[in-house]
Scaffold this motif. Structure first.
Motif, PDB file in Angstrom:
ATOM      1  N   GLY A 204     -20.321  16.811  -6.136  1.00 20.49           N
ATOM      2  CA  GLY A 204     -20.156  16.124  -7.409  1.00 20.49           C
ATOM      3  C   GLY A 204     -19.488  14.771  -7.259  1.00 20.49           C
ATOM      4  N   VAL A 205     -18.863  14.304  -8.324  1.00 24.33           N
ATOM      5  CA  VAL A 205     -18.272  12.971  -8.375  1.00 24.33           C
ATOM      6  C   VAL A 205     -16.760  13.035  -8.177  1.00 24.33           C
ATOM      7  CG1 VAL A 205     -17.938  10.907  -9.792  1.00 24.33           C
ATOM      8  CG2 VAL A 205     -20.082  12.197  -9.943  1.00 24.33           C
ATOM      9  N   TYR A 206     -16.241  12.113  -7.360  1.00 19.48           N
ATOM     10  CA  TYR A 206     -14.801  12.034  -7.106  1.00 19.48           C
ATOM     11  C   TYR A 206     -14.363  10.570  -7.157  1.00 19.48           C
ATOM     12  CZ  TYR A 206     -15.242  16.824  -5.452  1.00 19.48           C
ATOM     13  OH  TYR A 206     -15.506  18.168  -5.373  1.00 19.48           O
ATOM     14  N   ASN A 207     -13.322  10.292  -7.914  1.00 21.79           N
ATOM     15  CA  ASN A 207     -12.708   8.972  -7.875  1.00 21.79           C
ATOM     16  C   ASN A 207     -11.842   8.900  -6.623  1.00 21.79           C
ATOM     17  OD1 ASN A 207     -13.831   8.134 -10.290  1.00 21.79           O
ATOM     18  ND2 ASN A 207     -12.066   8.742 -11.525  1.00 21.79           N
ATOM     19  N   ALA A 208     -12.225   8.053  -5.679  1.00 19.78           N
ATOM     20  CA  ALA A 208     -11.477   7.903  -4.431  1.00 19.78           C
ATOM     21  C   ALA A 208     -10.420   6.822  -4.639  1.00 19.78           C
ATOM     22  CB  ALA A 208     -12.413   7.542  -3.281  1.00 19.78           C
ATOM     23  N   VAL A 209      -9.347   7.220  -5.307  1.00 15.48           N
ATOM     24  CA  VAL A 209      -8.256   6.321  -5.661  1.00 15.48           C
ATOM     25  C   VAL A 209      -6.939   7.084  -5.573  1.00 15.48           C
ATOM     26  CG1 VAL A 209      -9.648   4.870  -7.207  1.00 15.48           C
ATOM     27  CG2 VAL A 209      -8.471   6.884  -8.127  1.00 15.48           C
ATOM     28  N   SER A 210      -5.843   6.360  -5.446  1.00 15.57           N
ATOM     29  CA  SER A 210      -4.518   6.973  -5.459  1.00 15.57           C
ATOM     30  C   SER A 210      -4.224   7.560  -6.840  1.00 15.57           C
ATOM     31  CB  SER A 210      -3.467   5.910  -5.120  1.00 15.57           C
ATOM     32  OG  SER A 210      -2.181   6.316  -5.538  1.00 15.57           O
ATOM     33  N   PRO A 211      -3.398   8.596  -6.912  1.00 12.04           N
ATOM     34  CA  PRO A 211      -2.996   9.123  -8.219  1.00 12.04           C
ATOM     35  C   PRO A 211      -2.144   8.157  -9.029  1.00 12.04           C
ATOM     36  CG  PRO A 211      -2.568  10.719  -6.467  1.00 12.04           C
ATOM     37  CD  PRO A 211      -2.878   9.410  -5.802  1.00 12.04           C
ATOM     38  N   ASN A 212      -1.692   7.064  -8.390  1.00 14.74           N
ATOM     39  CA  ASN A 212      -0.787   6.132  -9.062  1.00 14.74           C
ATOM     40  C   ASN A 212      -1.325   4.700  -9.036  1.00 14.74           C
ATOM     41  OD1 ASN A 212       1.419   8.035  -9.641  1.00 14.74           O
ATOM     42  ND2 ASN A 212       1.632   8.128  -7.424  1.00 14.74           N
ATOM     43  N   PRO A 213      -2.255   4.376  -9.938  1.00 14.12           N
ATOM     44  CA  PRO A 213      -2.718   2.982 -10.017  1.00 14.12           C
ATOM     45  C   PRO A 213      -1.575   2.084 -10.460  1.00 14.12           C
ATOM     46  CG  PRO A 213      -3.458   4.217 -11.933  1.00 14.12           C
ATOM     47  CD  PRO A 213      -2.842   5.221 -11.001  1.00 14.12           C
ATOM     48  N   VAL A 214      -1.664   0.823 -10.094  1.00 13.13           N
ATOM     49  CA  VAL A 214      -0.623  -0.137 -10.492  1.00 13.13           C
ATOM     50  C   VAL A 214      -1.296  -1.343 -11.146  1.00 13.13           C
ATOM     51  CG1 VAL A 214       0.979   0.541  -8.679  1.00 13.13           C
ATOM     52  CG2 VAL A 214      -0.670  -1.270  -8.223  1.00 13.13           C
ATOM     53  N   ARG A 215      -0.529  -2.077 -11.909  1.00 17.77           N
ATOM     54  CA  ARG A 215      -1.035  -3.328 -12.461  1.00 17.77           C
ATOM     55  C   ARG A 215      -1.062  -4.385 -11.351  1.00 17.77           C
ATOM     56  NH1 ARG A 215      -1.321  -2.954 -17.994  1.00 17.77           N
ATOM     57  NH2 ARG A 215       0.021  -1.374 -18.959  1.00 17.77           N
ATOM     58  N   ASN A 216      -1.886  -5.384 -11.552  1.00 12.68           N
ATOM     59  CA  ASN A 216      -1.991  -6.439 -10.544  1.00 12.68           C
ATOM     60  C   ASN A 216      -0.651  -7.116 -10.299  1.00 12.68           C
ATOM     61  OD1 ASN A 216      -2.621  -9.626 -10.081  1.00 12.68           O
ATOM     62  ND2 ASN A 216      -4.029  -8.315  -8.951  1.00 12.68           N
ATOM     63  N   SER A 217       0.149  -7.289 -11.344  1.00 10.51           N
ATOM     64  CA  SER A 217       1.469  -7.907 -11.172  1.00 10.51           C
ATOM     65  C   SER A 217       2.366  -7.021 -10.307  1.00 10.51           C
ATOM     66  CB  SER A 217       2.120  -8.149 -12.535  1.00 10.51           C
ATOM     67  OG  SER A 217       2.233  -6.939 -13.267  1.00 10.51           O
ATOM     68  N   GLU A 218       2.325  -5.686 -10.519  1.00 14.22           N
ATOM     69  CA  GLU A 218       3.110  -4.770  -9.693  1.00 14.22           C
ATOM     70  C   GLU A 218       2.660  -4.835  -8.242  1.00 14.22           C
ATOM     71  OE1 GLU A 218       3.776  -0.737 -11.504  1.00 14.22           O
ATOM     72  OE2 GLU A 218       2.341  -1.505 -12.963  1.00 14.22           O
ATOM     73  N   PHE A 219       1.355  -4.888  -8.046  1.00 13.24           N
ATOM     74  CA  PHE A 219       0.797  -4.977  -6.703  1.00 13.24           C
ATOM     75  C   PHE A 219       1.261  -6.260  -6.026  1.00 13.24           C
ATOM     76  CE2 PHE A 219      -2.650  -6.362  -3.849  1.00 13.24           C
ATOM     77  CZ  PHE A 219      -2.705  -5.269  -2.992  1.00 13.24           C
ATOM     78  N   SER A 220       1.220  -7.364  -6.746  1.00 12.20           N
ATOM     79  CA  SER A 220       1.625  -8.656  -6.184  1.00 12.20           C
ATOM     80  C   SER A 220       3.093  -8.644  -5.792  1.00 12.20           C
ATOM     81  CB  SER A 220       1.357  -9.772  -7.198  1.00 12.20           C
ATOM     82  OG  SER A 220      -0.020  -9.874  -7.495  1.00 12.20           O
ATOM     83  N   HIS A 221       3.937  -8.065  -6.648  1.00 14.40           N
ATOM     84  CA  HIS A 221       5.365  -7.991  -6.317  1.00 14.40           C
ATOM     85  C   HIS A 221       5.589  -7.091  -5.111  1.00 14.40           C
ATOM     86  CE1 HIS A 221       6.040 -10.341  -9.782  1.00 14.40           C
ATOM     87  NE2 HIS A 221       6.051  -9.375 -10.682  1.00 14.40           N
ATOM     88  N   ALA A 222       4.794  -6.022  -4.981  1.00 11.58           N
ATOM     89  CA  ALA A 222       4.928  -5.131  -3.823  1.00 11.58           C
ATOM     90  C   ALA A 222       4.559  -5.873  -2.538  1.00 11.58           C
ATOM     91  CB  ALA A 222       4.039  -3.900  -4.003  1.00 11.58           C
ATOM     92  N   ILE A 223       3.492  -6.674  -2.585  1.00  4.05           N
ATOM     93  CA  ILE A 223       3.125  -7.480  -1.413  1.00  4.05           C
ATOM     94  C   ILE A 223       4.252  -8.443  -1.073  1.00  4.05           C
ATOM     95  CG2 ILE A 223       1.588  -9.289  -0.557  1.00  4.05           C
ATOM     96  CD1 ILE A 223      -0.681  -8.014  -1.996  1.00  4.05           C
ATOM     97  N   GLY A 224       4.823  -9.062  -2.095  1.00  7.15           N
ATOM     98  CA  GLY A 224       5.924  -9.986  -1.873  1.00  7.15           C
ATOM     99  C   GLY A 224       7.108  -9.312  -1.188  1.00  7.15           C
ATOM    100  N   ARG A 225       7.433  -8.095  -1.628  1.00  7.27           N
ATOM    101  CA  ARG A 225       8.555  -7.373  -1.015  1.00  7.27           C
ATOM    102  C   ARG A 225       8.265  -7.046   0.446  1.00  7.27           C
ATOM    103  NH1 ARG A 225       8.503  -4.815  -6.117  1.00  7.27           N
ATOM    104  NH2 ARG A 225       7.248  -3.065  -5.338  1.00  7.27           N
ATOM    105  N   ILE A 226       7.045  -6.590   0.713  1.00  4.24           N
ATOM    106  CA  ILE A 226       6.702  -6.172   2.076  1.00  4.24           C
ATOM    107  C   ILE A 226       6.582  -7.371   3.023  1.00  4.24           C
ATOM    108  CG2 ILE A 226       4.963  -5.014   3.484  1.00  4.24           C
ATOM    109  CD1 ILE A 226       6.637  -3.169   1.664  1.00  4.24           C
ATOM    110  N   LEU A 227       6.018  -8.470   2.514  1.00 10.10           N
ATOM    111  CA  LEU A 227       5.820  -9.663   3.345  1.00 10.10           C
ATOM    112  C   LEU A 227       7.007 -10.611   3.315  1.00 10.10           C
ATOM    113  CD1 LEU A 227       2.084 -10.566   2.545  1.00 10.10           C
ATOM    114  CD2 LEU A 227       2.990  -9.153   4.393  1.00 10.10           C
ATOM    115  N   HIS A 228       8.012 -10.275   2.478  1.00  9.95           N
ATOM    116  CA  HIS A 228       9.185 -11.139   2.315  1.00  9.95           C
ATOM    117  C   HIS A 228       8.780 -12.542   1.875  1.00  9.95           C
ATOM    118  CE1 HIS A 228      11.449  -7.894   4.114  1.00  9.95           C
ATOM    119  NE2 HIS A 228      10.739  -7.978   5.231  1.00  9.95           N
TER     120      HIS A 228
END
Length: 314
Positions: free
Chosen positions: A229-253
């Motif tokens: 059948g059909v499966y959404n291949a995604v994390s259980p915790n989607p984030v907003r683009n702004s959250e994602f951008s801030h996470a990249i900023g934290r990881i990349l300093h």
């Protein structure tokens, strides 16, 4: 098991082949250039040409395979979406799937077809939570994904079990993450310049998945007879683009406060900009219900693992 993979030289396909070999499976890769792919594929994968659609070799391999994993398709971010390129995006998915299924018969067919799709199936749906039961969207990516899935569904006529994976933004060395890090058609990342940040408003939802989880989910789908059948291949915790951008900023300093305006993306990328400016709050309800366990649920941990693995360079 005997497993055949299309799209094996892509960044998902290469990791998948490595994982399948590690699990003890025999892996054959259909490729346009077997000689070149020898240097791209993990040792142990058998490359077979299927450029010649009349060749009997790849058709015999289809009939002899227990599972076929279909990942083939031109990159949606490969170039500007001209009418010609959109036709190529469609043909590379639909026709490829058709060529595979045309080899199936009642007496000679794989047990299972695992066919890639995309969360773009749902279109840009704002704040709506999306499960596998949600209705499709109406933009180009939605129409593309629907046509892709419809073609895969024809395998049922040969009594083949079908798994359709609606894949989100894959976090790995390539694919959509690379487009997020390099959103403009220039060879310099805004993050390297210290001016990284959200795309457009940053409010759009990002249905992400770590490459390791995606590869693990595909292998799980291949090995578990009950999975179909059909499966959404995604994390259980989607984030907003702004959250994602801030996470990249934290990881990349790096700073992560300067957004790239929507009009800039639209001017440079045309219709494809809608993929970056829109989103889906998609959830992997079917995979959770079927017992799949995600390794990466947290965006910071996922990005940190990419850095530690050398897949995301500071």
């Amino acid at each position: 098991m005997k497993i055949t993979v299309t799209g094996a030289t892509g960044f998902i396909g290469r990791s998948l082949c490595t994982e399948l070999l590690h699990r003890g499976h025999s892996v054959t890769a259909f490729t346009r250039d077997p000689n070149r792919s020898i240097n791209q594929l993990p040792k142990g994968v058998i490359p077979v040409s299927w450029e010649n659609k009349t060749s009997s070799e790849w058709k015999a391999i289809c009939a002899d395979s227990e599972v076929i994993i279909n990942l083939a398709g031109e990159s949606v971010g490969g170039q500007r979406w001209t009418p010609e390129y959109k036709a190529k995006l469609m043909d590379s998915r639909v026709q490829t799937t058709r060529n595979l299924i045309d080899t199936f018969s009642k007496n000679h067919h794989p047990q299972k077809l695992i066919s890639a799709s995309a969360v773009g199936f749902y279109g840009d749906r704002g704040e709506e939570e999306l499960t596998e039961k949600s209705i499709p969207g109406a933009d180009f990516l939605a129409i593309l994904s629907q046509a892709w899935e419809k073609e895969a569904d024809t395998a049922v006529e040969a009594d083949v079990s079908i798994v359709k994976l609606r894949i989100g933004i894959v976090l790995g060395n390539g694919g959509a993450l690379k487009q997020m890090i390099y959103p403009l058609p220039i060879p310099i990342s805004p993050w390297k310049l210290g001016v990284g940040g959200p795309l457009g408003s940053g409010k759009q939802w990002m249905p992400w998945i770590h490459l390791k989880d995606l590869v693990s989910m595909i292998a799980w789908a291949a090995e578990m007879p009950s999975v179909s059948g059909v499966y959404n291949a995604v994390s259980p915790n989607p984030v907003r683009n702004s959250e994602f951008s801030h996470a990249i900023g934290r990881i990349l300093h790096r700073p992560s406060f300067l957004p790239i305006p929507a009009f800039v993306l639209k001017a440079m990328l045309g219709e494809f900009s809608g993929v970056l400016l829109g989103g889906q709050k998609a959830l992997p309800q079917a995979a959770i219900d079927a017992g799949y366990k995600f390794e990466f649920n947290d965006i910071d941990n996922a990005l940190r693992d990419l850095v530690n693995s050398g897949l995301l360079v500071r």
